[in-house]
Write an enzyme that holds these catalytic residues in place. Structure first.
Site, PDB file in Angstrom:
ATOM      1  N   ASP A   1      37.029 -36.441  31.622  1.00 13.25           N
ATOM      2  CA  ASP A   1      37.180 -36.181  33.050  1.00 13.25           C
ATOM      3  C   ASP A   1      38.624 -35.748  33.309  1.00 13.25           C
ATOM      4  O   ASP A   1      39.566 -36.318  32.768  1.00 13.25           O
ATOM      5  CB  ASP A   1      36.840 -37.430  33.868  1.00 13.25           C
ATOM      6  CG  ASP A   1      36.642 -37.116  35.339  1.00 13.25           C
ATOM      7  OD1 ASP A   1      35.503 -37.251  35.817  1.00 13.25           O
ATOM      8  OD2 ASP A   1      37.627 -36.724  36.017  1.00 13.25           O
TER       9      ASP A   1
ATOM     10  N   GLY B   1      29.011 -40.023  46.865  1.00 14.55           N
ATOM     11  CA  GLY B   1      30.258 -39.362  46.494  1.00 14.55           C
ATOM     12  C   GLY B   1      30.108 -38.305  45.424  1.00 14.55           C
ATOM     13  O   GLY B   1      31.100 -37.931  44.790  1.00 14.55           O
TER      14      GLY B   1
ATOM     15  N   THR C   1      30.346 -34.959  43.873  1.00 22.76           N
ATOM     16  CA  THR C   1      31.127 -33.778  44.254  1.00 22.76           C
ATOM     17  C   THR C   1      30.757 -32.551  43.430  1.00 22.76           C
ATOM     18  O   THR C   1      30.962 -31.430  43.880  1.00 22.76           O
ATOM     19  CB  THR C   1      32.643 -34.031  44.105  1.00 22.76           C
ATOM     20  OG1 THR C   1      32.923 -34.395  42.753  1.00 22.76           O
ATOM     21  CG2 THR C   1      33.107 -35.135  45.048  1.00 22.76           C
TER      22      THR C   1
ATOM     23  N   HIS D   1      25.941 -30.757  39.361  1.00 25.05           N
ATOM     24  CA  HIS D   1      25.324 -30.562  38.043  1.00 25.05           C
ATOM     25  C   HIS D   1      25.275 -31.971  37.477  1.00 25.05           C
ATOM     26  O   HIS D   1      26.330 -32.619  37.338  1.00 25.05           O
ATOM     27  CB  HIS D   1      26.179 -29.625  37.186  1.00 25.05           C
ATOM     28  CG  HIS D   1      25.646 -29.368  35.802  1.00 25.05           C
ATOM     29  ND1 HIS D   1      25.408 -28.096  35.301  1.00 25.05           N
ATOM     30  CD2 HIS D   1      25.334 -30.223  34.791  1.00 25.05           C
ATOM     31  CE1 HIS D   1      24.970 -28.184  34.055  1.00 25.05           C
ATOM     32  NE2 HIS D   1      24.916 -29.471  33.720  1.00 25.05           N
TER      33      HIS D   1
ATOM     34  N   HIS E   1      25.543 -35.422  35.995  1.00 21.70           N
ATOM     35  CA  HIS E   1      26.527 -35.955  35.047  1.00 21.70           C
ATOM     36  C   HIS E   1      26.582 -37.460  35.169  1.00 21.70           C
ATOM     37  O   HIS E   1      26.363 -38.026  36.237  1.00 21.70           O
ATOM     38  CB  HIS E   1      27.912 -35.341  35.279  1.00 21.70           C
ATOM     39  CG  HIS E   1      28.433 -35.498  36.674  1.00 21.70           C
ATOM     40  ND1 HIS E   1      28.045 -34.658  37.693  1.00 21.70           N
ATOM     41  CD2 HIS E   1      29.294 -36.392  37.216  1.00 21.70           C
ATOM     42  CE1 HIS E   1      28.655 -35.028  38.811  1.00 21.70           C
ATOM     43  NE2 HIS E   1      29.411 -36.087  38.556  1.00 21.70           N
TER      44      HIS E   1
ATOM     45  N   HIS F   1      29.192 -40.664  34.277  1.00 27.17           N
ATOM     46  CA  HIS F   1      30.547 -41.066  33.935  1.00 27.17           C
ATOM     47  C   HIS F   1      30.462 -42.216  32.941  1.00 27.17           C
ATOM     48  O   HIS F   1      29.846 -43.253  33.244  1.00 27.17           O
ATOM     49  CB  HIS F   1      31.292 -41.572  35.174  1.00 27.17           C
ATOM     50  CG  HIS F   1      31.438 -40.582  36.289  1.00 27.17           C
ATOM     51  ND1 HIS F   1      32.631 -39.960  36.586  1.00 27.17           N
ATOM     52  CD2 HIS F   1      30.542 -40.112  37.194  1.00 27.17           C
ATOM     53  CE1 HIS F   1      32.469 -39.168  37.624  1.00 27.17           C
ATOM     54  NE2 HIS F   1      31.210 -39.238  38.021  1.00 27.17           N
TER      55      HIS F   1
HETATM   56  P1  AMP Z   1      31.230 -36.959  40.936  1.00 29.11           P
HETATM   57  O1  AMP Z   1      32.164 -37.398  42.041  1.00 29.11           O
HETATM   58  O2  AMP Z   1      30.353 -38.054  40.439  1.00 29.11           O
HETATM   59  O3  AMP Z   1      30.480 -35.693  41.292  1.00 29.11           O
HETATM   60  O4  AMP Z   1      32.187 -36.630  39.705  1.00 29.11           O
HETATM   61  C1  AMP Z   1      32.720 -35.364  39.434  1.00 29.11           C
HETATM   62  C2  AMP Z   1      33.803 -35.568  38.414  1.00 29.11           C
HETATM   63  O5  AMP Z   1      34.088 -34.322  37.804  1.00 29.11           O
HETATM   64  C3  AMP Z   1      35.126 -36.109  38.974  1.00 29.11           C
HETATM   65  O6  AMP Z   1      35.436 -37.360  38.356  1.00 29.11           O
HETATM   66  C4  AMP Z   1      36.132 -35.011  38.618  1.00 29.11           C
HETATM   67  O7  AMP Z   1      37.401 -35.533  38.251  1.00 29.11           O
HETATM   68  C5  AMP Z   1      35.443 -34.314  37.456  1.00 29.11           C
HETATM   69  N1  AMP Z   1      35.803 -32.929  37.246  1.00 29.11           N
HETATM   70  C6  AMP Z   1      35.801 -31.916  38.149  1.00 29.11           C
HETATM   71  N2  AMP Z   1      36.158 -30.755  37.569  1.00 29.11           N
HETATM   72  C7  AMP Z   1      36.391 -31.029  36.265  1.00 29.11           C
HETATM   73  C8  AMP Z   1      36.790 -30.237  35.142  1.00 29.11           C
HETATM   74  N3  AMP Z   1      37.019 -28.921  35.236  1.00 29.11           N
HETATM   75  N4  AMP Z   1      36.942 -30.862  33.952  1.00 29.11           N
HETATM   76  C9  AMP Z   1      36.722 -32.188  33.833  1.00 29.11           C
HETATM   77  N5  AMP Z   1      36.322 -32.976  34.852  1.00 29.11           N
HETATM   78  C10 AMP Z   1      36.168 -32.410  36.052  1.00 29.11           C
HETATM   79 ZN    ZN Z   2      25.327 -26.348  36.395  1.00 28.95          ZN
END
Ligand code: AMP
Ligand code: ZN
Length: 114
Positions: free
Chosen positions: A30, A93, A95, A98, A100, A102
Site C-alpha cells: 500500500d 470508506g 476509495t 477494484h 481489494h 488489506h
Molecule cells: P480503500 O480505502 O479500502 O479503497 O483502500 C484503497 C487503498 O489503496 C488505500 O489504502 C491507498 O493508500 C491505496 N492506494 C491507492 N493508490 C495506490 C497505489 N498507486 N499503489 C498502492 N496503493 C495505493
Molecule cells: Zn480495476
C-alpha cells in the site's frame, strides 16, 4: 477496465512494489501504509467491490485468502497475527473501486471495531 488504477497496477502499466503474483491475483505494498506490513491483494480481473461478486467470480476469494496466508508466512507474521480487511462501498470508506483486501500486521494492532 479503463481508468481503474488497480487494473493498471495488475497490467503493470503503472509501478507498484509487488510482493506476490500468480495468474489470478496480485499483491503489492500500500502506498500509504498504516502498519509495518500493509499489503493490498487484488484479483487481476476487474471486480468493483464485494457487491459485484457472484457464483462465477467468487472463486478469486480463495486465491486471495491463500495469497494472504502465503504472504503472512513469508513475512514472518503468520503466527503473531494479522488482519485481512475489505472496505465495501462509501460508508466503509472504499476509495478504489477494484476489489481489494488489506493485509495489515507487523505490530500489535489497535482495538477491534467488531
Ligand atoms: P480503500 O480505502 O479500502 O479503497 O483502500 C484503497 C487503498 O489503496 C488505500 O489504502 C491507498 O493508500 C491505496 N492506494 C491507492 N493508490 C495506490 C497505489 N498507486 N499503489 C498502492 N496503493 C495505493
Ligand atoms: Zn480495476
Amino acid at each position: 477496465m479503463d481508468n481503474c488504477i488497480f487494473c493498471k497496477i495488475a497490467n503493470k502499466q503503472i509501478p507498484s512494489t509487488i510482493v506476490y503474483e500468480n495468474d489470478r491475483v496480485m499483491a503489492f505494498k500500500d502506498i500509504n501504509p498504516v502498519a509495518p506490513v500493509h499489503i493490498l491483494i487484488i484479483p487481476k480481473t476487474h471486480i468493483a467491490s464485494v457487491n459485484d461478486l457472484d457464483r462465477d467470480n467468487v472463486g478469486v476469494l480463495v486465491d486471495i485468502h491463500l495469497a494472504a496466508k502465503e504472504i503472512a508466512a513469508r513475512l514472518g507474521i503468520a503466527e503473531k497475527g494479522f488482519r485481512l480487511i475489505n472496505n465495501c462501498g462509501p460508508d466503509a470508506g472504499q476509495t478504489v473501486f477494484h476489489l481489494h483486501y488489506h493485509l495489515i500486521g507487523g505490530t500489535c494492532l489497535g482495538p477491534k471495531i467488531i
